[in-house]
Design a protein around this motif. Structure first.
Motif, mmCIF file in Angstrom:
data_model
loop_
_atom_site.group_PDB
_atom_site.id
_atom_site.type_symbol
_atom_site.label_atom_id
_atom_site.label_comp_id
_atom_site.label_asym_id
_atom_site.label_seq_id
_atom_site.Cartn_x
_atom_site.Cartn_y
_atom_site.Cartn_z
ATOM 1 N N GLY A 42 0.818 -1.208 0.000
ATOM 2 C CA GLY A 42 0.000 0.000 0.000
ATOM 3 C C GLY A 42 0.848 1.252 0.000
ATOM 4 O O GLY A 42 1.984 1.259 -0.493
ATOM 5 N N VAL A 43 0.322 2.320 0.579
ATOM 6 C CA VAL A 43 1.023 3.608 0.564
ATOM 7 C C VAL A 43 2.342 3.525 1.326
ATOM 8 O O VAL A 43 3.387 3.978 0.840
ATOM 9 C CB VAL A 43 0.133 4.719 1.150
ATOM 10 N N VAL A 44 2.315 2.943 2.535
ATOM 11 C CA VAL A 44 3.534 2.821 3.329
ATOM 12 C C VAL A 44 4.564 1.972 2.594
ATOM 13 O O VAL A 44 5.730 2.363 2.430
ATOM 14 C CB VAL A 44 3.242 2.211 4.716
ATOM 15 N N GLY A 45 4.140 0.795 2.158
ATOM 16 C CA GLY A 45 5.058 -0.123 1.495
ATOM 17 C C GLY A 45 5.640 0.428 0.216
ATOM 18 O O GLY A 45 6.839 0.259 -0.066
ATOM 19 N N THR A 46 4.823 1.111 -0.564
ATOM 20 C CA THR A 46 5.295 1.688 -1.825
ATOM 21 C C THR A 46 6.340 2.762 -1.569
ATOM 22 O O THR A 46 7.381 2.820 -2.250
ATOM 23 C CB THR A 46 4.116 2.270 -2.616
ATOM 24 N N ASN A 47 6.083 3.618 -0.586
ATOM 25 C CA ASN A 47 7.049 4.673 -0.280
ATOM 26 C C ASN A 47 8.325 4.112 0.321
ATOM 27 O O ASN A 47 9.425 4.594 0.039
ATOM 28 C CB ASN A 47 6.411 5.705 0.653
ATOM 29 N N ALA A 48 8.190 3.060 1.133
ATOM 30 C CA ALA A 48 9.384 2.408 1.678
ATOM 31 C C ALA A 48 10.217 1.799 0.559
ATOM 32 O O ALA A 48 11.449 1.927 0.536
ATOM 33 C CB ALA A 48 8.975 1.331 2.691
ATOM 34 N N ALA A 49 9.545 1.148 -0.392
ATOM 35 C CA ALA A 49 10.257 0.521 -1.507
ATOM 36 C C ALA A 49 10.986 1.550 -2.358
ATOM 37 O O ALA A 49 12.116 1.319 -2.807
ATOM 38 C CB ALA A 49 9.279 -0.282 -2.361
ATOM 39 N N LYS A 50 10.353 2.697 -2.577
ATOM 40 C CA LYS A 50 10.985 3.763 -3.373
ATOM 41 C C LYS A 50 12.308 4.204 -2.751
ATOM 42 O O LYS A 50 13.322 4.344 -3.435
ATOM 43 C CB LYS A 50 10.054 4.983 -3.459
ATOM 44 N N ILE A 51 12.267 4.449 -1.440
ATOM 45 C CA ILE A 51 13.470 4.942 -0.761
ATOM 46 C C ILE A 51 14.537 3.854 -0.696
ATOM 47 O O ILE A 51 15.721 4.101 -0.956
ATOM 48 C CB ILE A 51 13.126 5.458 0.648
#
Length: 371
Positions: free
Chosen positions: A177-186
């Protein structure tokens, strides 16, 4: 409407629920805004900026609660605030009731109206008031995880992105979701070897399309999780079920399969955590070790970057706050299904099913209060 903005008193919570710009918009709509003295200081906003915007400053938290018809906060009220909340007072904040029964019972006893940021929900099932903080927390999960992988902080002693000739760290993210996607980006941007897991195959297809080559997708189930945890250095829990307690995807017995110094960051901790051994920690004392595995479980991660977080939060909450102030909570929630879904407790009654079920408490239909 009279709106009150108290200073947050949770440990190291530096955010504030309303910026001076947000206060000005409410004042332009004909409302009165009272802000507790120094409430915005942690986020970089002086009392003088609120006064310049037209708000009034009150010296104590008691005075803010006493005068306000609607309280705007960031985090859930803590025990010292319970007696300050009045009958019929609208409290608009993050509550995360399903993870903490004493708060739930205290708000039932207060007979206030509790409208939770985290359960305001759009028709497409997105959570507009949770998204900005999830974006911040997802990015911070990697930032903090990378730091705690350092040996002096009891991590494995591995650099997230590696260096030429040395493999990078392996990062496992539970939830796309939003958390996981942003974590993956970084994590990907820092050069890590990233795997993101989810139970939603269309979501995994989407992530596979948009993520860089060093991000792999994998179906989430117990077998696959057990297969991967022994080879990953940083594991991020990023699972959310709106308004309900998060499921335990990593159980205590799984810790023995992880390497010493593995770092767990549970972003779902304020909803009970998706790691069984997770318990809420603070920025002052953020980590603990179980079975040689380092746990980072700070329940208000975005509070560490309050300037960014406060601006992002006000951008999202202000349109809803204006509706509540302009129309009153009953009319606003009757006309806007998104806001209606945010109602969790009304005048002593639980009206959000997942909250009642979390503690086997009775709940009733929200429509009983809107007709």
């Amino acid at each position: 409407m009279i709106i009150g903005v108290p200073k947050e008193i949770k440990n190291n919570e530096n955010r504030v629920a309303l910026t001076p710009a947000g206060a000005q918009e409410l004042l332009k709509a004909g409302h009165t805004v009272y802000v507790q003295s120094t409430a915005g200081l942690g986020s970089g906003f002086e009392d003088a900026e609120y006064v310049s915007a037209g708000a009034s400053i009150l010296p104590t938290i008691e005075e803010v609660y006493d005068i306000a018809e609607m309280i705007m906060k960031v985090k859930e009220p803590i025990e010292a605030e319970y007696p300050l909340i009045k009958e019929n007072q609208l409290v608009f904040t993050y509550f995360h009731f399903a993870s903490y029964e004493p708060l739930t019972k205290a708000m039932v006893e207060s007979k206030s109206v509790c409208l939770a940021y985290e359960t305001v929900e759009k028709a497409d099932r997105s959570l507009p008031l949770l998204v900005p903080m999830s974006e911040v927390a997802g990015r911070m999960a990697i930032q903090e995880g990378a730091k705690y992988l350092e040996k002096p902080l009891k991590g494995r002693g591995i650099l997230l992105g590696g260096v030429p000739g040395v493999r990078p760290a392996k990062v496992l993210i539970l939830g796309g979701g939003v958390v996981g996607t942003n974590a993956a980006k970084i994590a990907a941007g820092m050069g890590a070897d990233v795997t993101i897991m989810d139970i939603n195959l269309p979501r995994l297809r989407y992530l596979d399309d948009v993520m860089p080559a060093n991000v792999n997708t994998f179906m989430s189930n117990e077998y696959n999780i057990r297969e991967l945890i022994g080879t990953h250095d940083l594991i991020v829990g990023a699972v959310l079920i709106p308004g309900a307690k998060a499921p335990h995807l990593i159980t205590k017995d799984m810790l023995k399969d992880m390497r010493p110094g593995t770092v767990l960051v549970d972003v779902a901790v304020d909803q009970g955590g998706c790691i069984e051994t997770c318990k809420p920690t603070t920025h002052q004392d953020p980590t603990y070790v179980i079975d040689d595995v380092l746990h980072y479980c700070v329940a208000n991660m975005p509070g560490a970057v309050p300037y960014t977080s406060t601006l992002a939060l006000t951008n999202a909450t202000l349109p809803y706050a204006l509706q509540l102030a302009n129309k009153g909570w009953q009319k606003a929630c009757k006309e806007n299904l998104e806001l209606k879904l945010g109602l969790n407790i009304i005048k002593g009654e639980i009206v959000y099913q997942a909250v009642g079920e979390a503690f086997n408490l009775p709940y009733t239909s929200v429509d009983n209060f809107l007709n």
